[in-house]
Write a protein that holds these residues in place. Structure first.
Motif, PDB file in Angstrom:
ATOM      1  N   PHE A 149       3.146 105.558  32.124  1.00 16.31           N
ATOM      2  CA  PHE A 149       3.211 106.146  30.779  1.00 16.31           C
ATOM      3  C   PHE A 149       3.369 105.065  29.716  1.00 16.31           C
ATOM      4  O   PHE A 149       2.655 105.047  28.707  1.00 16.31           O
ATOM      5  N   THR A 150       4.295 104.140  29.940  1.00 17.89           N
ATOM      6  CA  THR A 150       4.600 103.109  28.935  1.00 17.89           C
ATOM      7  C   THR A 150       3.423 102.167  28.702  1.00 17.89           C
ATOM      8  O   THR A 150       3.077 101.854  27.558  1.00 17.89           O
ATOM      9  N   VAL A 151       2.793 101.709  29.783  1.00 16.78           N
ATOM     10  CA  VAL A 151       1.669 100.766  29.646  1.00 16.78           C
ATOM     11  C   VAL A 151       0.486 101.441  28.951  1.00 16.78           C
ATOM     12  O   VAL A 151      -0.149 100.847  28.066  1.00 16.78           O
ATOM     13  N   LEU A 152       0.183 102.682  29.329  1.00 17.62           N
ATOM     14  CA  LEU A 152      -0.912 103.390  28.668  1.00 17.62           C
ATOM     15  C   LEU A 152      -0.641 103.535  27.174  1.00 17.62           C
ATOM     16  O   LEU A 152      -1.542 103.342  26.339  1.00 17.62           O
ATOM     17  N   LYS A 153       0.580 103.842  26.818  1.00 10.45           N
ATOM     18  CA  LYS A 153       0.946 104.030  25.400  1.00 10.45           C
ATOM     19  C   LYS A 153       0.884 102.707  24.628  1.00 10.45           C
ATOM     20  O   LYS A 153       0.281 102.640  23.549  1.00 10.45           O
ATOM     21  N   ASP A 154       1.510 101.682  25.181  1.00 10.73           N
ATOM     22  CA  ASP A 154       1.673 100.437  24.438  1.00 10.73           C
ATOM     23  C   ASP A 154       0.439  99.548  24.455  1.00 10.73           C
ATOM     24  O   ASP A 154       0.174  98.831  23.485  1.00 10.73           O
ATOM     25  N   SER A 187      -9.278 111.173  41.200  1.00 16.06           N
ATOM     26  CA  SER A 187      -9.041 111.223  42.652  1.00 16.06           C
ATOM     27  C   SER A 187      -9.244 109.866  43.338  1.00 16.06           C
ATOM     28  O   SER A 187      -8.797 109.677  44.467  1.00 16.06           O
ATOM     29  N   VAL A 188      -9.906 108.916  42.667  1.00 19.73           N
ATOM     30  CA  VAL A 188     -10.118 107.597  43.263  1.00 19.73           C
ATOM     31  C   VAL A 188      -8.876 106.716  43.154  1.00 19.73           C
ATOM     32  O   VAL A 188      -8.821 105.633  43.745  1.00 19.73           O
ATOM     33  N   LEU A 189      -7.876 107.157  42.397  1.00 18.75           N
ATOM     34  CA  LEU A 189      -6.664 106.370  42.177  1.00 18.75           C
ATOM     35  C   LEU A 189      -5.556 106.794  43.144  1.00 18.75           C
ATOM     36  O   LEU A 189      -5.609 107.892  43.717  1.00 18.75           O
ATOM     37  N   PRO A 190      -4.543 105.950  43.349  1.00 19.11           N
ATOM     38  CA  PRO A 190      -3.485 106.251  44.323  1.00 19.11           C
ATOM     39  C   PRO A 190      -2.438 107.234  43.791  1.00 19.11           C
ATOM     40  O   PRO A 190      -1.255 106.925  43.679  1.00 19.11           O
ATOM     41  N   ASP A 200      -8.399 100.001  35.186  1.00 12.38           N
ATOM     42  CA  ASP A 200      -8.139  98.651  34.704  1.00 12.38           C
ATOM     43  C   ASP A 200      -6.710  98.228  35.050  1.00 12.38           C
ATOM     44  O   ASP A 200      -6.468  97.078  35.443  1.00 12.38           O
ATOM     45  N   MET A 201      -5.770  99.173  34.921  1.00 14.94           N
ATOM     46  CA  MET A 201      -4.386  98.896  35.309  1.00 14.94           C
ATOM     47  C   MET A 201      -4.290  98.611  36.806  1.00 14.94           C
ATOM     48  O   MET A 201      -3.500  97.752  37.236  1.00 14.94           O
ATOM     49  N   GLU A 202      -5.104  99.307  37.595  1.00 10.77           N
ATOM     50  CA  GLU A 202      -5.127  99.050  39.035  1.00 10.77           C
ATOM     51  C   GLU A 202      -5.655  97.644  39.311  1.00 10.77           C
ATOM     52  O   GLU A 202      -5.111  96.906  40.136  1.00 10.77           O
ATOM     53  N   LYS A 203      -6.696  97.266  38.570  1.00 10.64           N
ATOM     54  CA  LYS A 203      -7.296  95.933  38.726  1.00 10.64           C
ATOM     55  C   LYS A 203      -6.273  94.842  38.382  1.00 10.64           C
ATOM     56  O   LYS A 203      -6.234  93.767  39.003  1.00 10.64           O
TER      57      LYS A 203
END
Length: 358
Positions: free
Chosen positions: A305-310, A276-279, A350-353
């Protein structure tokens, strides 16, 4: 790899260990005893009424959806199909292919089914209602008590695809008056794909017995007859059936179906709280415990999806078509833990950062 898809899902160590063993010959009394136990436990966990049976089909959930349509229904039926996504559409297409007269309740993406949808179809000589209890493509969990009341009041056969929701959300065939329940090995049973299971009430069994046989491989008369001796008509996915046996017994030892549903519920609630803290925004107003659908407010969903996978070796469920860049899904079924939820959310943070998620 950490797998948050909705099938195939993460399997536990005991199930995976069986997958590494030599597949045994199956026309034996020993295998028959395993199949008898599989059927007993499936009937118990589904809350099936006295006199029900379970058929184990080598094929995905769609194979059992089709087997149900062609064995339980005939062109003399008149059925209602709830179509709120890809799998509701699959029931529609099966009725079209097999010439089952049907009326479609078409719902928008993530739209809940309400009494207002059902009311115009009351007292119209329908004979059955087909519904995906949880529409996997959207994450929507339909109001089964409401559907049950409608079917009882209108004397309809209730056919339920619980492929993603069995063991994840409360379901009791006897209480709901459901006549058919369908599920699959690769969902909350947390085994490899390859087997789907049809649980049939005495009413559905009577229909199967009286209806003409129109196919060979998906013939339920043959499946049920062979099941009387703990066997299947053709060579089944033997290894998967052994894994299902282990999984069913483990569920029984760990508190039964209620405990398993509670575990899934807690996992879903934990993830929804942490994310819930994410957009993102919840897409479904009535989500199943099996999956959470999320709108990505700025970043294309498929890119997430792609970044989490790769880059993080974490799998979530993408969507296709018009929703490809709008919505992604996170599953809560299989051998997952709250700690795994934390790993996924921390990866997203981390992706948000990094400016990927905005």
């Amino acid at each position: 790899m950490l797998n948050f898809t909705v099938g195939p899902v993460m399997s536990g160590d005991a199930v995976r260990a069986i997958g590494g063993e030599q597949v045994p010959y199956f026309r034996t009394q020993e295998f028959s005893e395993i199949m008898f136990q599989n059927e007993r436990l499936m009937l118990e966990f589904a809350g099936a009424p006295e006199g029900s049976r379970a058929a184990f089909m080598t094929g995905s959930g769609t194979a059992s959806m089709e087997a149900t349509v062609i064995n339980v229904l005939t062109p003399s039926d008149k059925v209602i199909v709830v179509n709120g996504g890809s799998f509701g559409q699959r029931f529609v297409e099966l009725c079209q292919i097999h010439r089952i007269p049907h009326t479609e309740i078409h719902l928008d993406y993530c739209e809940p089914l309400t009494e207002a949808h059902l009311a115009p179809l009351a007292d119209k000589d329908y004979t059955a209602l087909l519904v995906n209890m949880g529409e996997t493509s959207t994450g929507v969990l339909y109001d089964m008590p409401m559907i049950s009341r409608f079917c009882k009041e209108n004397h309809l056969l209730l056919i339920v695809d619980a492929i993603s929701t069995f063991l994840a959300d409360p379901f009791d065939m006897s209480a709901l008056g459901a006549d058919v329940m369908i599920t699959g090995s690769q969902k909350a049973l947390a085994c490899p794909p390859g087997v789907s299971i049809i649980v049939l009430s005495p009413v559905a069994l009577d229909r199967v017995e009286k209806n003409p046989t129109t196919c060979m491989y998906l013939d339920l008369k043959g499946a049920l007859k062979n099941g009387e001796r703990g066997q299947t008509p053709f060579t089944p996915a033997v290894g998967v059936l052994l894994q299902i046996n282990r999984r069913l017994n483990d569920i029984k030892l760990q508190g039964g179906v209620h405990a398993e549903v509670m575990r899934m519920s807690e996992l879903a609630a934990d993830f929804r709280s942490k994310v819930s803290v994410l957009p993102f925004r919840m897409a479904s107003p009535s989500p199943s415990n099996a999956v959470t659908s999320l709108y990505s407010l700025a970043t294309p969903a498929y890119e997430i999806f792609t970044v989490l996978k790769d880059e993080y070796q974490i799998w979530i469920c993408p969507n296709g078509g018009d929703l490809r860049d709008k919505i992604f899904r996170v599953g809560h079924i299989g051998a997952l833990t709250k700690e795994d939820n934390t790993v996924l959310v921390e990866a997203m943070l981390d992706m948000e950062k990094r400016g990927i998620i905005k």
